[in-house]
Scaffold this active site. Structure first.
Site, PDB file in Angstrom:
ATOM      1  N   GLU A 123      -4.963  -5.045  10.525  1.00 37.54           N
ATOM      2  CA  GLU A 123      -4.008  -3.956  10.702  1.00 37.54           C
ATOM      3  C   GLU A 123      -4.327  -3.217  12.002  1.00 37.54           C
ATOM      4  O   GLU A 123      -5.162  -2.296  12.007  1.00 37.54           O
ATOM      5  CB  GLU A 123      -4.095  -2.972   9.529  1.00 37.54           C
ATOM      6  CG  GLU A 123      -3.699  -3.572   8.199  1.00 37.54           C
ATOM      7  CD  GLU A 123      -3.132  -2.523   7.251  1.00 37.54           C
ATOM      8  OE1 GLU A 123      -2.017  -2.733   6.767  1.00 37.54           O
ATOM      9  OE2 GLU A 123      -3.781  -1.500   7.018  1.00 37.54           O
ATOM     10  N   GLY A 180       2.793   2.382  10.712  1.00 39.51           N
ATOM     11  CA  GLY A 180       3.722   3.498  10.557  1.00 39.51           C
ATOM     12  C   GLY A 180       4.454   3.893  11.824  1.00 39.51           C
ATOM     13  O   GLY A 180       5.045   4.969  11.884  1.00 39.51           O
ATOM     14  N   LYS A 197       0.091   4.232  -0.253  1.00 36.91           N
ATOM     15  CA  LYS A 197      -0.569   5.424   0.304  1.00 36.91           C
ATOM     16  C   LYS A 197      -0.351   6.603  -0.662  1.00 36.91           C
ATOM     17  O   LYS A 197      -0.425   6.397  -1.862  1.00 36.91           O
ATOM     18  CB  LYS A 197      -0.081   5.671   1.727  1.00 36.91           C
ATOM     19  CG  LYS A 197      -0.203   4.387   2.578  1.00 36.91           C
ATOM     20  CD  LYS A 197       0.018   4.572   4.033  1.00 36.91           C
ATOM     21  CE  LYS A 197      -0.164   3.220   4.745  1.00 36.91           C
ATOM     22  NZ  LYS A 197      -0.021   3.312   6.188  1.00 36.91           N
ATOM     23  N   SER A 254       3.781  -1.970  10.221  1.00 35.40           N
ATOM     24  CA  SER A 254       5.231  -1.967  10.439  1.00 35.40           C
ATOM     25  C   SER A 254       5.897  -3.289  10.057  1.00 35.40           C
ATOM     26  O   SER A 254       6.858  -3.720  10.692  1.00 35.40           O
ATOM     27  CB  SER A 254       5.564  -1.586  11.895  1.00 35.40           C
ATOM     28  OG  SER A 254       5.151  -0.263  12.163  1.00 35.40           O
ATOM     29  N   ASN A 272       0.866  -1.183   0.000  1.00 35.37           N
ATOM     30  CA  ASN A 272       0.000   0.000   0.000  1.00 35.37           C
ATOM     31  C   ASN A 272       0.898   1.227   0.000  1.00 35.37           C
ATOM     32  O   ASN A 272       1.475   1.566   1.023  1.00 35.37           O
ATOM     33  CB  ASN A 272      -0.897  -0.030   1.250  1.00 35.37           C
ATOM     34  CG  ASN A 272      -1.742   1.226   1.388  1.00 35.37           C
ATOM     35  OD1 ASN A 272      -1.790   2.056   0.468  1.00 35.37           O
ATOM     36  ND2 ASN A 272      -2.404   1.379   2.524  1.00 35.37           N
ATOM     37  N   HIS A 329      -9.419   0.896   4.849  1.00 37.17           N
ATOM     38  CA  HIS A 329      -8.141   1.145   5.541  1.00 37.17           C
ATOM     39  C   HIS A 329      -8.371   2.107   6.710  1.00 37.17           C
ATOM     40  O   HIS A 329      -9.193   3.021   6.616  1.00 37.17           O
ATOM     41  CB  HIS A 329      -7.110   1.726   4.575  1.00 37.17           C
ATOM     42  CG  HIS A 329      -5.738   1.746   5.163  1.00 37.17           C
ATOM     43  ND1 HIS A 329      -5.336   2.729   6.042  1.00 37.17           N
ATOM     44  CD2 HIS A 329      -4.701   0.887   5.041  1.00 37.17           C
ATOM     45  CE1 HIS A 329      -4.086   2.461   6.421  1.00 37.17           C
ATOM     46  NE2 HIS A 329      -3.678   1.359   5.828  1.00 37.17           N
ATOM     47  N   GLU A 334      -6.795   4.554   7.753  1.00 27.89           N
ATOM     48  CA  GLU A 334      -6.614   5.982   7.456  1.00 27.89           C
ATOM     49  C   GLU A 334      -7.862   6.558   6.799  1.00 27.89           C
ATOM     50  O   GLU A 334      -8.188   7.733   6.996  1.00 27.89           O
ATOM     51  CB  GLU A 334      -5.354   6.171   6.593  1.00 27.89           C
ATOM     52  CG  GLU A 334      -4.105   5.989   7.438  1.00 27.89           C
ATOM     53  CD  GLU A 334      -2.895   5.457   6.692  1.00 27.89           C
ATOM     54  OE1 GLU A 334      -2.856   5.534   5.449  1.00 27.89           O
ATOM     55  OE2 GLU A 334      -1.980   4.947   7.378  1.00 27.89           O
TER      56      GLU A 334
HETATM   57  P1  13P Z   1       3.240   0.495   7.531  1.00 26.66           P
HETATM   58  O1  13P Z   1       3.779  -0.781   6.932  1.00 26.66           O
HETATM   59  O2  13P Z   1       3.958   1.714   7.037  1.00 26.66           O
HETATM   60  O3  13P Z   1       3.168   0.399   9.012  1.00 26.66           O
HETATM   61  O4  13P Z   1       1.738   0.662   7.001  1.00 26.66           O
HETATM   62  C1  13P Z   1       0.872  -0.409   7.097  1.00 26.66           C
HETATM   63  C2  13P Z   1      -0.366  -0.091   6.351  1.00 26.66           C
HETATM   64  O5  13P Z   1      -1.133   0.777   6.725  1.00 26.66           O
HETATM   65  C3  13P Z   1      -0.636  -0.864   5.125  1.00 26.66           C
HETATM   66  O6  13P Z   1      -1.939  -0.654   4.677  1.00 26.66           O
END
Ligand code: 13P
Length: 256
Positions: free
Chosen positions: A168, A174, A14, A213, A12, A96, A98
Site C-alpha cells: 500500500e 484515499g 477503517k 485507491s 478495510n 497499516h 495509518e
Molecule cells: P483506499 O482504498 O480508500 O485508498 O484505502 C486503502 C487502504 O488503506 C486499505 O487498507
C-alpha cells in the site's frame, strides 16, 4: 494474478460506518454478493463490531480485525489481544500505514504482531509501503525491503504460515491517485523475491495484495499483473456493489 493462488479481496472499513446497524447491513450486503465467489473475501470492520458481524456472517465470508496487540493479556489500555480475536476473526491487518503514522507502529512491533497473529491461528495481512517523499527520493525499493524483512523477522517459517502481504503506497491511499499496474507489479515482484529468498520456493504461495485507491474501474489493471493476487480496499469497500465488482474482476482475472 496467478490461477494457482486464490485471490484475496479484503475490505478495510477503517473507522466506518458510524452506526452498528449500518455496519451489519454492509457486512450482510457484501456476503450476499460475494459469499459464493471462488475467492477469499474478507471484511475488516471496527473492533467493536467484530463479534456481531462474525455471528451474522456465520462463515459466509471472512472477517478480519484492523490491528491487534502482540501480547495475550495485561496492562495495555485500549488494545485487543489475539486471544480475544481468535474464534471471531480469521484475519488481521498488521502495520497499516495509518497505524504507523498515528499510533507509533514500528517495524519491530509489526514483526512481533505478525508472528503473534500466526501463533494464534490468525492470518496476518502485513501492510507495507512507501510515503510520497520516500518515493520521490527513489527510496521505494529500500523501504519495501526494510519493512517486509521486519514484518517476517519473527516467523519460524513463511510457507504454510497463512501470511499475506499488502503493498500500500501511502501516497495512493484515499487520494484517488492509485499506483499504475506496472508500479504495483514491480513492487509485487520484489516482495515475492524476498519471500522466496527467506522462505524457499514454497513461499511464492503467499498472496500479495495491492491497496491504495482501488475501485471497480481500476481493479482489472492490478489483477492483470502476475505478482498481484488481490486487493486491500478502503473507501470502495464501504459500497457492497462496488466491492463486489472488484471481487468479480478478481474472478475474471483467474478465469474461475
Ligand atoms: P483506499 O482504498 O480508500 O485508498 O484505502 C486503502 C487502504 O488503506 C486499505 O487498507
Amino acid at each position: 494474478m496467478n490461477p494457482n493462488r486464490t485471490p484475496v479481496i479484503a475490505g478495510n472499513w477503517k473507522m466506518n460506518p458510524a452506526a452498528p446497524g449500518d455496519a451489519l447491513a454492509l457486512a450482510n450486503g457484501v456476503a450476499e454478493r460475494m459469499g459464493a465467489l471462488p475467492i477469499e473475501t474478507v471484511v475488516c470492520p471496527p473492533t467493536i463490531w467484530l463479534e456481531s458481524i462474525a455471528v451474522a456472517l456465520a462463515g459466509r465470508i471472512g472477517v478480519g480485525a484492523q490491528t491487534m496487540a502482540s501480547q495475550e493479556k495485561g496492562a495495555f489500555t485500549g488494545e485487543t489481544s489475539p486471544l480475544m480475536l481468535a474464534g471471531l476473526a480469521g484475519w488481521v491487518i498488521i502495520g497499516h500505514s495509518e497505524r504507523r503514522q498515528y499510533d507509533g507502529e514500528t517495524d519491530e512491533r509489526v514483526g512481533l504482531k505478525t508472528a503473534s497473529a500466526i501463533a494464534h491461528g490468525l492470518r496476518p495481512i502485513a501492510a507495507i509501503g512507501e510515503r510520497l517523499e520516500q518515493r520521490e527520493a527513489g527510496e521505494t525499493e529500500a523501504v519495501i525491503d526494510r519493512q517486509l524483512r521486519a514484518a517476517v523477522s519473527q516467523l519460524e517459517r513463511i510457507a504454510g504460515s497463512g501470511l499475506a502481504v499488502a503493498y500500500e503506497p501511502v501516497w495512493a491511499i484515499g487520494t484517488g491517485n492509485a499506483a499504475s499496474g506496472a508500479d504495483a507489479q514491480a513492487v509485487g515482484a520484489q516482495i515475492r523475491a524476498i519471500l522466496v529468498e527467506l522462505g524457499g520456493e514454497a513461499a511464492a504461495e503467499v498472496p500479495i495484495l495491492y491497496g491504495g485507491s482501488v475501485t471497480a474501474a481500476n481493479a482489472t489493471e492490478f489483477f492483470g499483473q502476475p505478482d498481484i493476487d488481490g486487493a486491500l480496499v478502503g473507501g470502495a469497500s464501504l459500497d457492497p456493489d462496488g466491492f463486489a465488482a472488484i471481487g468479480a474482476a478478481a474472478v475474471g482475472a483467474v478465469g474461475r
